[in-house]
Write a protein that holds these residues in place. Structure first.
Motif, PDB file in Angstrom:
ATOM      1  N   SER A  14     -19.991  49.230  19.561  1.00  0.00           N
ATOM      2  CA  SER A  14     -19.926  48.329  18.404  1.00  0.00           C
ATOM      3  C   SER A  14     -18.555  48.354  17.726  1.00  0.00           C
ATOM      4  O   SER A  14     -18.232  47.462  16.949  1.00  0.00           O
ATOM      5  N   LEU A  15     -17.731  49.367  18.024  1.00  0.00           N
ATOM      6  CA  LEU A  15     -16.413  49.501  17.400  1.00  0.00           C
ATOM      7  C   LEU A  15     -15.260  49.194  18.349  1.00  0.00           C
ATOM      8  O   LEU A  15     -14.103  49.163  17.925  1.00  0.00           O
ATOM      9  N   ARG A  16     -15.581  48.958  19.621  1.00  0.00           N
ATOM     10  CA  ARG A  16     -14.523  48.705  20.602  1.00  0.00           C
ATOM     11  C   ARG A  16     -13.861  47.363  20.359  1.00  0.00           C
ATOM     12  O   ARG A  16     -14.468  46.429  19.843  1.00  0.00           O
ATOM     13  N   GLY A  17     -12.595  47.290  20.711  1.00  0.00           N
ATOM     14  CA  GLY A  17     -11.833  46.065  20.528  1.00  0.00           C
ATOM     15  C   GLY A  17     -11.284  45.894  19.119  1.00  0.00           C
ATOM     16  O   GLY A  17     -10.713  44.859  18.791  1.00  0.00           O
TER      17      GLY A  17
END
Length: 79
Positions: A14-17
């Motif tokens: 959910s926190l990638r990118g």
């Protein structure tokens, strides 16, 4: 002084990118330099994040092919 080994870096899907992983590595590099470390070393697999680390200046120094089967295991450093 020595080498800082990054054992695990994990960022929730959910926190990638969002630059979270990049920020963590950059903070580690800064902290390591302040403490006199001359190099950072890490390992990653072909199914994980070799391109991510490459973008941050890490270079592949070694490769184990077919480990695990069908993939490669990379040893990387930032120098």
């Amino acid at each position: 002084m020595g080498i800082l080994f990054v054992d695990v870096l994990w960022v929730d899907d959910s926190l990638r990118g969002q630059g979270k992983g990049q920020k963590l590595i950059q903070e580690d590099v800064t902290s390591a330099c302040e403490q006199g470390f001359t190099m950072m070393r890490l390992v990653t697999f072909s199914f994980q994040a070799p391109d991510f680390y490459n973008k941050l200046g890490f270079k592949k120094k070694g490769k184990l092919k077919n480990f695990p089967k069908g993939f490669s295991h990379y040893y990387c450093t930032n120098s």
